[in-house]
Design a protein around this motif. Sequence first.
Motif, PDB file in Angstrom:
ATOM      1  N   ILE A   1      -9.334  10.658  47.831  1.00  0.00           N
ATOM      2  CA  ILE A   1      -8.881   9.946  46.645  1.00  0.00           C
ATOM      3  C   ILE A   1      -8.111   8.731  47.107  1.00  0.00           C
ATOM      4  CG2 ILE A   1      -7.311  10.066  44.675  1.00  0.00           C
ATOM      5  CD1 ILE A   1      -7.842  13.050  44.560  1.00  0.00           C
ATOM      6  N   GLU A   2      -8.378   7.596  46.525  1.00  0.00           N
ATOM      7  CA  GLU A   2      -7.634   6.420  46.937  1.00  0.00           C
ATOM      8  C   GLU A   2      -7.513   5.440  45.778  1.00  0.00           C
ATOM      9  OE1 GLU A   2      -5.761   5.774  49.655  1.00  0.00           O
ATOM     10  OE2 GLU A   2      -5.304   4.050  48.412  1.00  0.00           O
ATOM     11  N   HIS A   3      -6.374   4.756  45.727  1.00  0.00           N
ATOM     12  CA  HIS A   3      -6.132   3.765  44.678  1.00  0.00           C
ATOM     13  C   HIS A   3      -6.617   2.396  45.085  1.00  0.00           C
ATOM     14  CE1 HIS A   3      -4.325   5.183  41.148  1.00  0.00           C
ATOM     15  NE2 HIS A   3      -3.352   5.833  41.755  1.00  0.00           N
ATOM     16  N   ASP A   4      -6.326   2.066  46.345  1.00  0.00           N
ATOM     17  CA  ASP A   4      -6.549   0.712  46.834  1.00  0.00           C
ATOM     18  C   ASP A   4      -8.036   0.410  46.970  1.00  0.00           C
ATOM     19  OD1 ASP A   4      -6.776  -1.597  48.380  1.00  0.00           O
ATOM     20  OD2 ASP A   4      -4.882  -1.191  49.427  1.00  0.00           O
ATOM     21  N   MET A   5      -8.554  -0.462  46.112  1.00  0.00           N
ATOM     22  CA  MET A   5      -9.982  -0.781  46.103  1.00  0.00           C
ATOM     23  C   MET A   5     -10.459  -1.309  47.454  1.00  0.00           C
ATOM     24  SD  MET A   5     -12.293  -0.301  43.939  1.00  0.00           S
ATOM     25  CE  MET A   5     -12.846  -0.203  42.263  1.00  0.00           C
ATOM     26  N   GLY A   6      -9.624  -2.141  48.061  1.00  0.00           N
ATOM     27  CA  GLY A   6      -9.993  -2.706  49.357  1.00  0.00           C
ATOM     28  C   GLY A   6     -10.244  -1.620  50.384  1.00  0.00           C
TER      29      GLY A   6
ATOM     30  N   ASP B   1     -20.139  -1.392  46.546  1.00  0.00           N
ATOM     31  CA  ASP B   1     -20.291  -2.689  45.879  1.00  0.00           C
ATOM     32  C   ASP B   1     -20.943  -2.565  44.505  1.00  0.00           C
ATOM     33  OD1 ASP B   1     -22.383  -1.855  47.329  1.00  0.00           O
ATOM     34  OD2 ASP B   1     -22.899  -3.784  48.236  1.00  0.00           O
ATOM     35  N   GLU B   2     -21.813  -1.548  44.337  1.00  0.00           N
ATOM     36  CA  GLU B   2     -22.356  -1.282  42.995  1.00  0.00           C
ATOM     37  C   GLU B   2     -21.232  -0.950  42.033  1.00  0.00           C
ATOM     38  OE1 GLU B   2     -26.223   1.170  44.656  1.00  0.00           O
ATOM     39  OE2 GLU B   2     -24.958   2.134  43.147  1.00  0.00           O
ATOM     40  N   VAL B   3     -20.414  -0.017  42.486  1.00  0.00           N
ATOM     41  CA  VAL B   3     -19.350   0.484  41.621  1.00  0.00           C
ATOM     42  C   VAL B   3     -18.352  -0.618  41.263  1.00  0.00           C
ATOM     43  CG1 VAL B   3     -17.309   1.955  41.688  1.00  0.00           C
ATOM     44  CG2 VAL B   3     -19.537   2.895  42.274  1.00  0.00           C
ATOM     45  N   ARG B   4     -18.078  -1.461  42.263  1.00  0.00           N
ATOM     46  CA  ARG B   4     -17.079  -2.498  42.033  1.00  0.00           C
ATOM     47  C   ARG B   4     -17.499  -3.465  40.927  1.00  0.00           C
ATOM     48  NH1 ARG B   4     -15.080  -5.957  46.974  1.00  0.00           N
ATOM     49  NH2 ARG B   4     -17.325  -5.982  47.257  1.00  0.00           N
ATOM     50  N   ASN B   5     -18.818  -3.671  40.830  1.00  0.00           N
ATOM     51  CA  ASN B   5     -19.298  -4.630  39.842  1.00  0.00           C
ATOM     52  C   ASN B   5     -19.711  -3.982  38.525  1.00  0.00           C
ATOM     53  OD1 ASN B   5     -18.968  -6.766  41.687  1.00  0.00           O
ATOM     54  ND2 ASN B   5     -20.860  -6.149  42.712  1.00  0.00           N
TER      55      ASN B   5
END
Lengths: 327, 264
Positions: B218-223, B247-251
Amino acid sequence: MQTLLFALEVSLNGFMTGILYALVALGFVLIFKASGVFNYAQGVMVLFAALTLVGLQQGIVPFQHLINNLLGTSIHGFGWNMPTFLALLLTLLTMLLLAWLVEKLILKHLVNQNPVILFMATIGLAYFLEGFGDLMWGADLKKLDIGIPMGISDTVEQTTYDWFGYGFFIDRLDITASIVAALLVIGLTIFSQFSKTGRALRAVADDHQAALSVGISLRRIWVIVWSIAGLVALIAGIFWGSKSGVQFSLSLVALKALPVLMLGGLTSIPGAIVGGLLIGVGEKLFDFMVGPMIGGATENWFAYVVALVFLLFRPQGLFGEKIIERV
Amino acid sequence: MGQTETTNKNDILMDIVNVTLRFGGVKALSDVSFNIQRGEIRAIIGPNGAGKSSMLNVINGFYTPQEGEIWFEGKLRPRLKPHQIAYQRIARTFQNIALFEGMTVLDNMMTGRMIYMKSGLLSQLAWWGKAEREETENRLIVEKIIDFLEIPAIRKTPVGMLPYGLQKRVELGRALAAEPMLLLLDEPMAGMNNEEKEDMCRFILDVNEELGTTIALIEHDMGVVMDLADRVVVIDHGEKIADGQPDEVRNDQNVIDAYLGVSH
Ligand SMILES: Nc1ncnc2c1ncn2[C@@H]1O[C@H](COP(=O)(O)OP(=O)(O)O)[C@@H](O)[C@H]1O
Ligand SMILES: [Mg+2]
C-alpha cells in the motif's frame, strides 16, 4: 550498635517475607503482560495449590463432606499418606489443568472484550475456586509439611554471634524459600530470554497483532502464562502454607501483592521482585522503628500508604515507562 | 518484470474474489476482486479511509469478510486464524510500526522465524537437542537478512532506541525472516524523509528481484508507486475503481477524480 543489629535482623526477616510477596506479584505481572488481564484469582490460586497439595499428601478423600451428606457415610481419609514427591507432581498437574481450563472456558470466549469484563471474570474465578477448594478438601486449618527444614537456623545464629556478638534468628524455612524463589526467577528469566517460547511470550506481551502476524497463537501463550502463574502460586503456597498453615487466609497474601504491584508497576518483572522486597523489608523495619511510638500494628497498612504516596509521584511504577497519553 | 496480456492460471499466487467487508453499517470493502501474480509487485492505492489496510487485514486474516473468496496457490482458502495464515508464509508489516519494543533487533527477527521452529517445550526447557540446533540454524538465516538490510551494526540494539526509519527497516526484516511467499507492506514509506524513502524503495526492489518475493504494498506517494509497482489496483470508498499498469492507472479519469475528490 545493638539497635543497628536488631534492625538488620528485622530487615533480613522482612526480606524473606518480601520474597513471597514478590512471587505472588510475579504471578500477576506474568498474566497481565501477556493478556492484559488483571488476575484477581492469583491469591486464591495460591490457596488452591496449597490445599490440593495438603489434601493429596494427607490422603483426604476429595468431596468427603458432600459424599458423606449424600450417601450417609462417614469417610474421612484414604488412610494413607501419598509420597510427597508424587503429591507435588499431581498438584503441579492440577495447576496446569486449571490453566488449560481457564483458557478453554473463560478467556477463549472473552477475547477482545473490555479489560473490565475480563477482570470481572477473574473475580468470578476467584470465588469459584475458593468454594471449590473448600468443597473438595474441607475448610479446616491444615498443617502443611513436605519436609522443608524449619525452625531457627543454628548456623546463622552461631555465625552472626561470632561476627557481631549477637546471634540472628532466621527461620530455615525462610532461607529455603529465598533460594527456591531466586532459582525460579533466574530460571524464568533464562527461559524467556533464550528459548523460542520465551521469545513468543515476550512478543505477545509487547504487541498482540504483530505476534499473531508471525504465527504465534495467543491462546497457546495464555495457557502457558497461566501455567507459569500456577507454578508460581504453588511455590508461594508451599512456603506460605508451611509457615502459617493452609486455610482461607492464605489467599490474602494477594492483598499484599497489590501495593507491591503499585510500587513495581503492573508490567515489570524486576518491578515485582524489587517491589516485593522493598515492601517486605519496609514494613518490618517501619514496625520495628516507628511502631512502638504509635502503638504498633503498622504492618497492616504500611504497604498501602507507601504505595499510595508512590502512586502520586510515579504512577507507572518503579521501572515502568513514563505514561504518555496518545492523542 | 513486464506484464503480459495472457496470464497463466499458475502464475496467480492469490486471487481475491468479490470480497465484501462490513463493520456494522460501514462498508469498508464492497465486492472487490483482483489478483496477485507470482513474482510481481502489486500496489494498492487510494485516498485515506478507502479500505486499503482493511484489504491487507483480510488477506492476513485479521478481518474476516462477510462475503467473497480468497484463493491462494490455486486453492480456496478456508476460514483461518491470523497465526495459521502466517504458517502459509504470508508475512506483513504494519501502517503504524508494530515491533516488539522490548526486544533487540536480532530477537525481533528471530520471532519472524517462529513458523519454522518446531521444538517442543521440554526440549526448550532442557536447551537440548532439537531446540538448540533449531536456534543455531535459524540464527544463521536471520544473520543473512540482517546483512541484506545493511543493519549488522544494530543487531543487539533494543528496537525502541532506533530512529523511525530503521525501525521500519527492522520490521521489514522480521517479515522477511519468514521467507514469505507473499509479503504485505502497509505504507512502508509513510513518515520517512527522502533519503529513508530511497533506501526503502531500494530494499523493496531488491527483495523482489533478488529473493523473488511476491509483494503487495500500500502506498500513498504516486511517484513511488510508478517506480516500484508492476500493477496497481485503486480502491476508493471500499470499491475497486481501476486496475492495471501504473501509467494506465495514472491517466484513468476515475482515479484522477478520486484523488482530487471530485466524483463520489
Ligand atoms: N476495526 C475496524 N472497526 C471499524 N471500522 C473500521 C475498522 N477498520 C477499518 N474501519 C473502517 O473501514 C474504512 C477503511 O479503513 P482503512 O482500511 O483503514 O482505510 P485506508 O487504509 O485505506 O486508509 C474506514 O472507514 C475505517 O473507519
Ligand atoms: Mg491504512
